[in-house]
Design a protein around this motif. Structure first.
Motif, PDB file in Angstrom:
ATOM      1  N   VAL A 127       0.692  -1.160  -0.012  1.00  0.00           N
ATOM      2  CA  VAL A 127       0.083  -0.066  -0.009  1.00  0.00           C
ATOM      3  C   VAL A 127       0.971   1.395  -0.198  1.00  0.00           C
ATOM      4  CG1 VAL A 127      -1.981   1.376   1.151  1.00  0.00           C
ATOM      5  CG2 VAL A 127      -1.870  -1.145   1.057  1.00  0.00           C
ATOM      6  N   THR A 128       0.893   1.834  -1.107  1.00  0.00           N
ATOM      7  CA  THR A 128       1.871   3.193  -1.413  1.00  0.00           C
ATOM      8  C   THR A 128       0.866   4.326  -1.418  1.00  0.00           C
ATOM      9  OG1 THR A 128       3.649   1.817  -2.314  1.00  0.00           O
ATOM     10  CG2 THR A 128       3.618   4.247  -2.544  1.00  0.00           C
ATOM     11  N   THR A 129       0.810   5.276  -0.753  1.00  0.00           N
ATOM     12  CA  THR A 129      -0.009   6.261  -0.751  1.00  0.00           C
ATOM     13  C   THR A 129       0.997   7.563  -1.048  1.00  0.00           C
ATOM     14  OG1 THR A 129       0.179   6.929   1.551  1.00  0.00           O
ATOM     15  CG2 THR A 129      -1.833   5.724   0.731  1.00  0.00           C
ATOM     16  N   LEU A 130       0.275   8.643  -1.318  1.00  0.00           N
ATOM     17  CA  LEU A 130       1.050   9.909  -1.585  1.00  0.00           C
ATOM     18  C   LEU A 130       2.125  10.306  -0.602  1.00  0.00           C
ATOM     19  CD1 LEU A 130      -1.293  12.070  -3.643  1.00  0.00           C
ATOM     20  CD2 LEU A 130       0.291  10.875  -4.626  1.00  0.00           C
ATOM     21  N   PRO A 131       1.492  10.286   0.594  1.00  0.00           N
ATOM     22  CA  PRO A 131       2.575  10.690   1.841  1.00  0.00           C
ATOM     23  C   PRO A 131       3.668   9.449   1.942  1.00  0.00           C
ATOM     24  CG  PRO A 131       0.423  10.961   2.625  1.00  0.00           C
ATOM     25  CD  PRO A 131       0.255  10.402   1.170  1.00  0.00           C
ATOM     26  N   MET A 132       3.264   8.266   1.583  1.00  0.00           N
ATOM     27  CA  MET A 132       4.224   7.335   1.687  1.00  0.00           C
ATOM     28  C   MET A 132       5.294   7.208   0.415  1.00  0.00           C
ATOM     29  SD  MET A 132       4.132   5.281   4.313  1.00  0.00           S
ATOM     30  CE  MET A 132       5.144   3.877   3.721  1.00  0.00           C
ATOM     31  N   LEU A 133       5.021   8.143  -0.632  1.00  0.00           N
ATOM     32  CA  LEU A 133       5.653   8.038  -1.889  1.00  0.00           C
ATOM     33  C   LEU A 133       6.481   9.222  -1.452  1.00  0.00           C
ATOM     34  CD1 LEU A 133       6.145   7.183  -4.791  1.00  0.00           C
ATOM     35  CD2 LEU A 133       4.611   8.800  -5.473  1.00  0.00           C
ATOM     36  N   VAL A 134       6.084  10.238  -0.980  1.00  0.00           N
ATOM     37  CA  VAL A 134       7.088  11.321  -0.508  1.00  0.00           C
ATOM     38  C   VAL A 134       8.302  10.889   0.398  1.00  0.00           C
ATOM     39  CG1 VAL A 134       7.272  13.677   0.716  1.00  0.00           C
ATOM     40  CG2 VAL A 134       5.373  13.144  -0.820  1.00  0.00           C
ATOM     41  N   TYR A 135       7.861   9.810   1.376  1.00  0.00           N
ATOM     42  CA  TYR A 135       9.055   9.192   2.239  1.00  0.00           C
ATOM     43  C   TYR A 135       9.817   8.449   1.515  1.00  0.00           C
ATOM     44  CZ  TYR A 135      10.892   6.209   5.844  1.00  0.00           C
ATOM     45  OH  TYR A 135      11.593   5.499   6.649  1.00  0.00           O
ATOM     46  N   SER A 136       9.369   7.544   0.453  1.00  0.00           N
ATOM     47  CA  SER A 136      10.106   6.786  -0.302  1.00  0.00           C
ATOM     48  C   SER A 136      11.030   7.372  -1.066  1.00  0.00           C
ATOM     49  CB  SER A 136       9.221   5.790  -0.766  1.00  0.00           C
ATOM     50  OG  SER A 136       9.904   4.764  -1.754  1.00  0.00           O
ATOM     51  N   LYS A 137      10.626   8.438  -1.853  1.00  0.00           N
ATOM     52  CA  LYS A 137      11.366   9.018  -2.789  1.00  0.00           C
ATOM     53  C   LYS A 137      12.573  10.086  -1.958  1.00  0.00           C
ATOM     54  CE  LYS A 137       8.924   9.577  -6.880  1.00  0.00           C
ATOM     55  NZ  LYS A 137      10.019   8.941  -7.763  1.00  0.00           N
ATOM     56  N   ALA A 138      12.076  10.699  -0.693  1.00  0.00           N
ATOM     57  CA  ALA A 138      13.069  11.526  -0.055  1.00  0.00           C
ATOM     58  C   ALA A 138      13.980  10.603   0.705  1.00  0.00           C
ATOM     59  CB  ALA A 138      12.521  12.289   0.788  1.00  0.00           C
ATOM     60  N   ILE A 139      13.750   9.532   1.406  1.00  0.00           N
ATOM     61  CA  ILE A 139      14.338   8.955   2.364  1.00  0.00           C
ATOM     62  C   ILE A 139      15.130   7.765   1.612  1.00  0.00           C
ATOM     63  CG2 ILE A 139      14.598   7.737   4.690  1.00  0.00           C
ATOM     64  CD1 ILE A 139      14.081  10.922   4.647  1.00  0.00           C
ATOM     65  N   LEU A 140      14.271   6.828   1.114  1.00  0.00           N
ATOM     66  CA  LEU A 140      14.988   5.589   0.577  1.00  0.00           C
ATOM     67  C   LEU A 140      15.684   5.669  -0.967  1.00  0.00           C
ATOM     68  CD1 LEU A 140      11.941   3.407   1.325  1.00  0.00           C
ATOM     69  CD2 LEU A 140      13.999   3.874   2.829  1.00  0.00           C
ATOM     70  N   GLU A 141      15.419   6.883  -1.522  1.00  0.00           N
ATOM     71  CA  GLU A 141      15.868   7.004  -3.007  1.00  0.00           C
ATOM     72  C   GLU A 141      16.724   8.260  -3.069  1.00  0.00           C
ATOM     73  OE1 GLU A 141      12.831   6.737  -5.807  1.00  0.00           O
ATOM     74  OE2 GLU A 141      11.821   5.207  -4.957  1.00  0.00           O
ATOM     75  N   SER A 142      16.700   9.124  -2.256  1.00  0.00           N
ATOM     76  CA  SER A 142      17.400  10.567  -2.046  1.00  0.00           C
ATOM     77  C   SER A 142      16.831  11.195  -3.630  1.00  0.00           C
ATOM     78  CB  SER A 142      18.891  10.092  -2.239  1.00  0.00           C
ATOM     79  OG  SER A 142      19.401   9.620  -1.009  1.00  0.00           O
ATOM     80  N   ASP A 143      15.801  11.018  -3.772  1.00  0.00           N
ATOM     81  CA  ASP A 143      15.113  11.881  -5.140  1.00  0.00           C
ATOM     82  C   ASP A 143      14.349  13.059  -4.421  1.00  0.00           C
ATOM     83  OD1 ASP A 143      14.390  12.904  -7.505  1.00  0.00           O
ATOM     84  OD2 ASP A 143      12.908  11.045  -8.001  1.00  0.00           O
ATOM     85  N   TYR A 144      15.296  14.173  -4.135  1.00  0.00           N
ATOM     86  CA  TYR A 144      14.468  15.205  -3.431  1.00  0.00           C
ATOM     87  C   TYR A 144      13.397  16.081  -4.532  1.00  0.00           C
ATOM     88  CZ  TYR A 144      17.633  14.047   0.339  1.00  0.00           C
ATOM     89  OH  TYR A 144      18.311  13.659   1.335  1.00  0.00           O
TER      90      TYR A 144
END
Length: 306
Positions: free
Chosen positions: A259-276
């Motif tokens: 389950v990936t929502t928009l807030p979870m996607l922000v967390y994933s891109k910023a913290i896990l992928e470093s795609d700021y």
């Protein structure tokens, strides 16, 4: 010869409608100093708002237009909108928020009806507990559900003891249905609170008149109570919809990896992928959706008198 009077009497002061108005007792203070004082008092809160909220938000918006290659471009928006992960997260966020809001409206309306119109011991205490429940953090409710329906929770433990099975059948908390159950459980009181306030203002004479005319409970609810509760339902539902769109803790604590929502996607891109830049793009989209729905909530709340 008669003597003239030594003094001449002063003329009498004119009275009546034609008399000149007396000057005002006090002159009003000019409007300019009052406006200046108001602006002076408004400066500190406006400055704090700009420094601690508007400036960081402006940085997020600016970062969303700055790709890793440098410069200013809308390429981060094009990359994010073209990705399957964003479209899936947007769809998941929308349908979870809509389904949770619908569940909260139905369950909240039924529970508020019972508390307000079905006399039972402790009804007032339950109504006061709802006010306290609104202050609970969302992850606390999710943690409680994990204790009951988790893999090693009470329900699975009881099942394994009775049947002798190695595992219990309750494994839905890590699925979208578990997130849906947690959100409905947590956000239902946000619908009940305005409903209970609206029910206190309902004219009981209407209910008595409908009952004396032979109307049964379902018809009274449908034709008398529900029309009066619609503004409160709209206000509570709008608020729940906004909160569900931005919910992060429930999805994180349920451990629903699929389950990936928009807030979870922000967390994933910023913290896990470093795609700021990508994280900022998703955050800007989430903020725009939330602000739009919050505006709708304020309109509905104003009409409901909440």
């Amino acid at each position: 010869m008669s003597a003239e009077p030594l003094t001449t009497p002063a003329p009498a002061r004119a009275t009546g409608p034609s008399a000149a108005p007396a000057p005002p007792a006090a002159v009003r203070a000019p409007a300019a100093p009052r406006t200046a004082r108001r602006l002076l008092w408004a400066l500190p809160p406006v400055a704090l708002l700009a420094v601690f909220f508007l400036y960081p938000l402006a940085l997020v918006v600016r970062q969303s237009f700055q790709p890793d290659a440098g410069g200013t471009s809308v390429q981060p928006y094009a990359d994010v909108f073209a990705s399957d992960a964003f479209r899936e997260a947007l769809w998941t966020t929308v349908w979870l928020a809509l389904a949770s809001t619908a569940g909260c409206l139905v369950l909240g309306f039924v529970l508020a009806l019972v508390i307000a119109f079905v006399p039972f011991p402790g009804a007032k205490g339950v109504a006061k507990f709802i006010d306290v429940f609104l202050s609970f953090p969302s992850f606390l409710i999710t943690l409680a559900l994990l204790f009951v329906y988790g893999r090693t929770g009470l329900a699975n433990g009881l099942w394994t003891q009775v049947t002798g099975s190695a595992d219990g059948p309750f494994a839905f908390l890590t699925t979208p249905w578990g997130v849906l159950l947690a959100e409905i459980t947590y956000f239902t009181p946000f619908v009940m609170r305005p409903l209970l306030a609206a029910f206190t203002q309902l004219d009981t004479a209407q209910l008595e008149a409908a009952g004396s005319l032979g109307a049964r409970a379902p018809r009274i609810v449908r034709q008398v109570i529900l029309p009066e509760a619609l503004p409160a339902l709209g206000a509570g539902g709008s608020l729940v919809l906004v909160l569900c769109l931005n919910e992060f803790g429930i999805v994180l604590f349920t451990g629903a990896k699929g389950v990936t929502t928009l807030p979870m996607l922000v967390y994933s891109k910023a913290i896990l992928e470093s795609d700021y830049p990508g994280a900022c793009v998703v955050a800007v989209v989430n903020v725009l959706i939330s602000v739009g729905l919050y505006g709708l909530y304020r309109v509905v709340s104003r009409r409901a008198g909440a």
